[in-house]
Design a protein around this motif. Structure first.
Motif, PDB file in Angstrom:
ATOM      1  N   GLY A 118       0.830  -1.193   0.000  1.00  0.00           N
ATOM      2  CA  GLY A 118       0.000   0.000   0.000  1.00  0.00           C
ATOM      3  C   GLY A 118       0.866   1.245   0.000  1.00  0.00           C
ATOM      4  N   ASP A 119       0.467   2.240   0.763  1.00  0.00           N
ATOM      5  CA  ASP A 119       1.180   3.511   0.801  1.00  0.00           C
ATOM      6  C   ASP A 119       2.504   3.388   1.545  1.00  0.00           C
ATOM      7  OD1 ASP A 119      -0.918   4.714  -0.521  1.00  0.00           O
ATOM      8  OD2 ASP A 119      -1.916   5.338   1.331  1.00  0.00           O
ATOM      9  N   VAL A 120       3.424   4.276   1.188  1.00  0.00           N
ATOM     10  CA  VAL A 120       4.695   4.368   1.900  1.00  0.00           C
ATOM     11  C   VAL A 120       4.450   5.066   3.232  1.00  0.00           C
ATOM     12  CG1 VAL A 120       6.996   5.412   1.916  1.00  0.00           C
ATOM     13  CG2 VAL A 120       6.103   4.376  -0.184  1.00  0.00           C
ATOM     14  N   ILE A 121       4.917   4.452   4.325  1.00  0.00           N
ATOM     15  CA  ILE A 121       4.805   5.058   5.655  1.00  0.00           C
ATOM     16  C   ILE A 121       6.053   5.881   5.955  1.00  0.00           C
ATOM     17  CG2 ILE A 121       4.525   4.623   8.119  1.00  0.00           C
ATOM     18  CD1 ILE A 121       3.211   1.964   7.388  1.00  0.00           C
ATOM     19  N   ILE A 122       7.212   5.271   5.746  1.00  0.00           N
ATOM     20  CA  ILE A 122       8.488   5.937   6.010  1.00  0.00           C
ATOM     21  C   ILE A 122       9.470   5.561   4.904  1.00  0.00           C
ATOM     22  CG2 ILE A 122      10.453   6.163   7.576  1.00  0.00           C
ATOM     23  CD1 ILE A 122       8.613   5.432   9.879  1.00  0.00           C
TER      24      ILE A 122
END
Length: 430
Positions: A127-131
């Motif tokens: 999914g989305d990049v967190i860090i």
């Protein structure tokens, strides 16, 4: 399906970090050079037509010989001529090109630290990049087998080719997996995926780091985001986690406010265990630590203990106590104890500080979240004790530090009559 050749031994040749040749290896002999009929064709000016011969008897028995090249063949810095035994870890230069061995995009030598079935079929939907970090990226992902959200940490492709960074990633996950504590994110899975590479899956939490919270409070001092007591509650849970690690013989080694993460429902986690050390390292562990630190030195934080800045090899739990003291200092003042900007400045200030912890605590008025605008004397004394430049004068463990803070909170809750009294039986510096 994963290709059967994915984990096959592979020779990789680079020049100035630019890939110029690669070849899957089986048992046999491989000529390295510019001639197109060679098994490993290397198109580079420093490489002769028939430069060297690589012989693969098995993964543990490899040999290299120079074939009268113009610019030489070197193993571990020494020029060779006749057939010479080499290992998967050998530093090999063919002319000015570097020859290494890989499996599945990782240094082949790294597999000595991994099980045979380490390659996993893909089960995660990214999914989305967190860090986005220096060596890895953390994604929000979905485990398609167990139908749950996870945080998936994936080592960058360039990092996967760096043996020290691969070993550091392996060590971090092996250490964290052994620390079964509610304040440490559990490792759900760790493996090698043909598509995404080397990864680890941990619990996903929606939260914020203590560092970002304190930064926000400092920027908006008239309207504090949290009370002193709520900040100390987070700090106590972090101390509990570090104390558990110390009881297991593990020193974190790189604590700072950004490594402490709290969730929406009171969860507090200590993260960033990549530089952790386990007790008194054995000789082979020391060698591996030195290799990791030489090629991928740990980041320098403003919570660095003086003995770490001085390159003392045998750091102990008191280095973590100093870091916790620096975190407590920031909670109490919304300022950094160490004001260095660059890593060089941070180290210099750590080694040659011009003010004592007590002086630094009193250097400016307390921020808005300190009740009554007066820093409690006992809290200041506890913080100064944790920040002692002499590590033998600090609290001996994070547990001792936690007990002192908990005692102060108990007294403050009772009306503060005894909150400034020293708890001599627990304020021990052994």
């Amino acid at each position: 399906m994963v290709s059967s050749s994915f984990l096959a031994l592979e020779a990789v040749v680079r020049q100035d970090e630019r890939l110029i040749a690669r070849c899957l290896l089986r048992r046999g002999k491989y000529i390295i050079g510019q001639e197109r009929k060679n098994e490993i064709v290397v198109d580079a000016e420093s490489i002769s037509g028939r430069h060297a011969r690589l012989t693969v008897a098995s993964d543990e028995h490899l040999f290299l010989e120079d074939l009268g090249s113009a610019n030489g063949t070197f193993v571990d810095g020494c020029a060779i001529e006749a057939s010479t035994p080499i290992t998967l870890e050998s530093e090999i230069m063919v002319g000015d090109a570097r020859l290494t061995f890989q499996r599945g995009g990782l240094p082949a030598s790294a597999f000595r630290h991994l099980p045979e079935d380490f390659l996993r079929a893909s089960r995660y939907a990214l999914g989305d990049v967190i860090i986005e970090g220096r060596t890895s990226t953390i994604f929000e992902a979905r485990d398609t087998v167990l139908q749950r959200r996870v945080a998936l940490k994936v080592l960058h492709r360039a990092s996967q080719e760096n043996e020290a960074q691969v070993l550091a990633f392996i060590r971090e996950n092996q250490i964290v997996a052994q620390l079964a504590h509610c304040g440490i994110l559990p490792v759900y899975d760790f493996g090698l995926d043909a598509e995404i590479g080397l990864y680890s899956a941990t619990r996903f939490i929606e939260g914020e780091s203590l560092g970002s919270l304190l930064t926000g409070m400092a920027a908006n001092g008239e309207a504090p985001h949290a009370t002193l007591h709520s900040l100390l509650a987070i700090f106590l849970k972090a101390c509990d986690t570090v104390a558990f690690a110390h009881a297991c013989g593990v020193v974190h080694g790189c604590l700072h406010p950004e490594a402490i993460v709290f969730g929406r429902f009171g969860e507090v986690f200590v993260d960033h265990w990549g530089t952790a050390r386990i007790g008194e390292p054995r000789d082979e562990e020391k060698t591996r630590l030195q290799a990791v630190e030489t090629a991928a030195p740990p980041p320098i934080s403003r919570c660095l203990a003086p003995e770490q800045a001085a390159d003392v090899d045998e750091i102990n739990a008191r280095a973590d106590v100093f870091a916790l003291g620096a975190i407590l200092f920031r909670i109490l003042t919304l300022r950094n104890f160490n004001n260095g900007e660059s890593e060089e400045e941070i180290v210099a200030e750590t080694l040659h500080s011009t003010s004592s912890p007590a002086e630094a605590l009193a250097a400016s008025p307390p921020p808005a979240h300190i009740p009554g605008g007066v820093l409690p004397e006992r809290l200041a004394a506890i913080c100064a004790g944790a920040l002692s430049f002499n590590r033998e004068e600090r609290f001996s463990t994070a547990h001792d530090l936690k007990l002192e803070i908990a005692h102060w909170l108990e007294q403050a809750a009772d009306g503060g009559a005894n909150a400034s009294k020293k708890r001599s039986s627990l304020f021990s510096r052994r």
